[in-house]
Write a protein that holds these residues in place. Structure first.
Motif, mmCIF file in Angstrom:
data_model
loop_
_atom_site.group_PDB
_atom_site.id
_atom_site.type_symbol
_atom_site.label_atom_id
_atom_site.label_comp_id
_atom_site.label_asym_id
_atom_site.label_seq_id
_atom_site.Cartn_x
_atom_site.Cartn_y
_atom_site.Cartn_z
ATOM 1 N N UNK A 178 0.825 -1.203 0.000
ATOM 2 C CA UNK A 178 0.000 0.000 0.000
ATOM 3 C C UNK A 178 0.860 1.255 0.000
ATOM 4 N N UNK A 179 2.036 1.166 0.633
ATOM 5 C CA UNK A 179 2.931 2.315 0.753
ATOM 6 C C UNK A 179 4.365 1.842 0.814
ATOM 7 N N UNK A 180 5.248 2.541 0.101
ATOM 8 C CA UNK A 180 6.687 2.419 0.302
ATOM 9 C C UNK A 180 7.269 3.821 0.391
ATOM 10 N N UNK A 181 8.022 4.059 1.456
ATOM 11 C CA UNK A 181 8.771 5.305 1.597
ATOM 12 C C UNK A 181 10.227 4.980 1.318
ATOM 13 N N UNK A 182 10.741 5.521 0.219
ATOM 14 C CA UNK A 182 12.083 5.209 -0.237
ATOM 15 C C UNK A 182 13.017 6.418 -0.092
ATOM 16 N N UNK A 183 14.273 6.122 0.061
ATOM 17 C CA UNK A 183 15.306 7.159 0.070
ATOM 18 C C UNK A 183 16.068 7.091 -1.244
ATOM 19 N N UNK A 184 16.128 8.231 -1.929
ATOM 20 C CA UNK A 184 16.930 8.383 -3.138
ATOM 21 C C UNK A 184 17.808 9.615 -2.975
ATOM 22 N N UNK A 185 19.100 9.401 -2.829
ATOM 23 C CA UNK A 185 20.061 10.522 -2.737
ATOM 24 C C UNK A 185 19.647 11.553 -1.692
ATOM 25 N N UNK A 186 19.168 11.058 -0.560
ATOM 26 C CA UNK A 186 18.837 11.953 0.546
ATOM 27 C C UNK A 186 17.408 12.429 0.576
#
Length: 214
Positions: free
Chosen positions: A125-133
């Motif tokens: 339902x949700x993904x919180x991802x980190x990309x380059x900060x």
């Protein structure tokens, strides 16, 4: 010094002003549910000892993984991960909230640090991802920026009945999105390599993980 009614009125007005400026806390109106070691499941590359991808010291859970690690069970087609899986509080209705303090070191990129697993269609339902900060909703909208090398408070509210997700960073509402439909839902956090463009090494640290419901 005698405090007059005028001083009291001015003090009350100042306190109200501070409350208005700061806004309500994301957990207001929610009930904290008990969370013990039995509620903390751990997933890691199937061929690695847990201690090689996870540590728990002084209340801080450190989770790390490499982009070429194995998945969490043999034969899985998923990307490598080391994650906390909240057990005992799977849900399919109501209003639920995840809270945790997270730390992502500089260099970690292309990785999901928190997710809600389950949906009407698809796996999550949700993904919180980190990309380059930057923190993103999957690989799309930016939720917040400049997330490296600092502790931040993350609150995620999932109102299943209204089909709504709300993300707060350090108590400030940052992102609102329709969910992916009801399903067998549960919270996860840690590091889960994104489908593409992951750094070789990925790490996140977590403390004070809590679950709330209405």
């Amino acid at each position: 010094m005698e405090i007059s009614h005028k001083h009291i009125s001015l003090l009350c007005l100042a306190l109200v002003s501070i409350w208005v400026l700061c806004g309500a806390d994301p957990t207001d109106g929610f009930t904290l549910v008990p969370l013990t070691d039995r509620n903390i499941g751990l997933q890691k590359p199937y061929n690695m000892p847990l201690d090689d991808r996870y540590s728990y010291n002084d209340g801080v859970r450190s989770l790390w993984v490499y982009t070429n690690d194995k998945p969490f069970y043999k034969g899985s087609g998923t990307r490598p991960r080391t994650e906390v899986r909240i057990k005992g509080y799977d849900y399919s209705s109501g209003v639920w909230q995840f809270e945790g303090y997270a730390y992502v070191p500089k260099g970690t990129s292309g990785v999901t640090i928190m997710q809600i697993h389950g949906a009407r269609k698809g796996a999550t339902t949700l993904q919180l991802r980190i990309y380059n900060g930057d923190m993103k909703y999957y690989k799309f909208e930016v939720v917040d920026t400049d997330m490296y090398d600092k502790w931040f408070r993350l609150n995620v509210i999932h109102n299943v009945d209204e089909g709504m997700l709300t993300v707060f960073i350090d108590g400030v509402k940052k992102f609102v999105k329709n969910d992916q439909g009801p399903g067998d839902l549960y919270f996860k956090c840690g590091v889960y390599a994104a489908p593409a463009n992951s750094s070789n090494y990925m790490e996140s640290k977590w403390k004070n993980i809590k679950i709330y419901k209405k």
